[in-house]
Design a protein around this motif. Sequence first.
Motif, PDB file in Angstrom:
ATOM      1  N   LEU A 194       0.846  -1.188   0.000  1.00 14.47           N
ATOM      2  CA  LEU A 194       0.000   0.000   0.000  1.00 14.47           C
ATOM      3  C   LEU A 194       0.887   1.245   0.000  1.00 14.47           C
ATOM      4  CD1 LEU A 194      -3.005   0.928   0.232  1.00 14.47           C
ATOM      5  CD2 LEU A 194      -2.605   1.117   2.694  1.00 14.47           C
ATOM      6  N   GLN A 195       0.512   2.238  -0.791  1.00 15.44           N
ATOM      7  CA  GLN A 195       1.256   3.487  -0.826  1.00 15.44           C
ATOM      8  C   GLN A 195       1.153   4.206   0.520  1.00 15.44           C
ATOM      9  OE1 GLN A 195       3.021   5.010  -3.382  1.00 15.44           O
ATOM     10  NE2 GLN A 195       2.807   3.214  -4.702  1.00 15.44           N
ATOM     11  N   LEU A 196       2.289   4.665   1.028  1.00 15.97           N
ATOM     12  CA  LEU A 196       2.281   5.380   2.305  1.00 15.97           C
ATOM     13  C   LEU A 196       1.400   6.616   2.242  1.00 15.97           C
ATOM     14  CD1 LEU A 196       4.915   3.588   2.793  1.00 15.97           C
ATOM     15  CD2 LEU A 196       5.631   5.448   4.288  1.00 15.97           C
ATOM     16  N   ARG A 197       1.359   7.261   1.098  1.00 15.35           N
ATOM     17  CA  ARG A 197       0.564   8.487   0.984  1.00 15.35           C
ATOM     18  C   ARG A 197      -0.936   8.210   1.090  1.00 15.35           C
ATOM     19  NH1 ARG A 197      -1.162   9.183  -4.424  1.00 15.35           N
ATOM     20  NH2 ARG A 197      -0.248   7.680  -5.880  1.00 15.35           N
ATOM     21  N   HIS A 198      -1.332   6.929   0.996  1.00 15.56           N
ATOM     22  CA  HIS A 198      -2.741   6.577   1.112  1.00 15.56           C
ATOM     23  C   HIS A 198      -3.143   6.209   2.548  1.00 15.56           C
ATOM     24  CE1 HIS A 198      -2.779   5.455  -3.442  1.00 15.56           C
ATOM     25  NE2 HIS A 198      -2.955   6.750  -3.238  1.00 15.56           N
ATOM     26  N   LEU A 199      -2.181   6.190   3.457  1.00 17.85           N
ATOM     27  CA  LEU A 199      -2.487   5.837   4.844  1.00 17.85           C
ATOM     28  C   LEU A 199      -3.148   7.009   5.554  1.00 17.85           C
ATOM     29  CD1 LEU A 199       0.823   3.997   5.871  1.00 17.85           C
ATOM     30  CD2 LEU A 199      -1.322   2.977   5.099  1.00 17.85           C
ATOM     31  N   ASP A 200      -4.117   6.707   6.396  1.00 17.10           N
ATOM     32  CA  ASP A 200      -4.820   7.720   7.177  1.00 17.10           C
ATOM     33  C   ASP A 200      -4.267   7.722   8.598  1.00 17.10           C
ATOM     34  OD1 ASP A 200      -6.488   9.456   8.451  1.00 17.10           O
ATOM     35  OD2 ASP A 200      -8.347   8.380   7.998  1.00 17.10           O
TER      36      ASP A 200
END
Length: 537
Positions: A194-200
Amino acid sequence: MGRVGVLLLLLAGAGVGVAWRPPKGKCSLRCSCSKDSALCEGSPDLPEGFPPTLLSLSLVRTGLTQLKAGSFLRMPSLHLLLFTSNSLSVIEDDAFAGLSHLRYLFIEDNEIGSISKNALRGLRSLTHLSLANNHLETLPRFLFRGLETLTHVDLRGNPFQCDCRVLWLLQWIPSVNASVGMGTCAGPAALAHLQLRHLDPKTFKCRAIELSWFQTVGESALGVELFSYQGEPHMVLAQPFAGRCLVLAWDYSMQRFQAKEELSAPSVVSCKPLVLGLRLFVLAARLWGGSQLWAQASPDLRLAPMQALAPRRLLRPNDAELLWLDGQPCFVVADASKAGSTTLLCRDGPGFYPRQSLHAWHRDTDAEALELDGRPHLLLASVSQRPVLFHWSGGRFERRTDIPEAEDVYATRHFQAGGDVFLCLTRYIGDSMLMRWDGSMFRLLQQLPSRGAHVFQPVLIAKDQLAILGSDFAFSHVFRLEPDKRLLEPVQELGPPALMAPRAFAHIMVAGKHFLFAACFKGPTQIYHIHELDLSA
């Protein structure tokens, strides 16, 4: 054009002279040098002997494994520093000390698995930073502190573990005016690729509670209650074998809890405190010899017997609770005798006298006072039937409902969270239960295995709603309520030899510290120091 060529063109555009010529003056072995630039390939360690006016240094495929503090103090004019395809694995604090003019730092395709939190300290002119394609699973918090000039950061190609350790990084990115290349998660398995920038960041749960042993109070106990007197928190323990209610207070000089007062109460099962103005009362519910009300007899917290409480009604008390009805303080004492009944005692003049008998012949083991729908309620647990809920109406308690699917409940305790009322039901063998009030009755949310449990008690500590399920046969379990799930998640186990057959828990905050009292039936009372842990640190 390769990375080195691009960077040399960048420096040329910035007015830095980088035209390559045959080496002149000092130039380390395996390095190619110009007037203000050097490129070193295959060197076994960090080359030395460069002039202090050097502006660009590139290290390629060297044997360098770590950067120590002050590695570049002799090159204070550097504008660009590049490491690529080396064996570099560790960067220590202040590795780049003295490089206040450095603008470009590229550490790529190395083997870096560790970087100290102060490694980049002092790089106040840095605009471009790359740690791409290394072995970094996390980055230390505050790594980028003081780097206000950053405009580009590249972290791609690292096997980041997307747990609490990356939370600070996710929170830092929106706070800076920099373009950040984040890459993907290598773990945990649920987040792999999963892309880190997509983590909440809001989905991360990075606060933890830890209990460590602090102090032991001799003699076993059946109950522990908190009260505040003259602005200071106190605890009172019901110690049946010692035959007393023991009042404890914090000793600021000794930094521990010390005995403040002892009330003689043989076979006591509950010591319930009540503070009215400047006066302290303690109800001592006793199995034999009659229950008593003690009252403060002097300003220094000394108490004396004041009243014998309903000697013909309270035959075998098992629990006592304090509640307020129509603006008056009352006690309800659960009676576990075959011929007795739970009794409500309310203040009338100087003493407390029976107001109502409840639930006769049912051998009640526990009483719980709570408020539902804006009205006082009383929940009684007994060995003979399901818990029964009463509500206050017309100056007395009337039966409202019972709790379905809740047989053999020994005790109940409630708490409020997020506007809802929850109930912890203790069962000795089987499954203890977590329930929630739906407006008409309590509904089951969760079942938790019980092995010799006499207590399943909620405890609110700062922002954390905990619940502790005791055990006579194994470890006791500390749970925390997860607000989004409305379920209890395990936090910690507490067990023998310290914690033996717990019967009650209570939280106290004093001197800026949080403590948990655990009253034990088969051993001394244990006091735990409660620590809040930041897992993102």
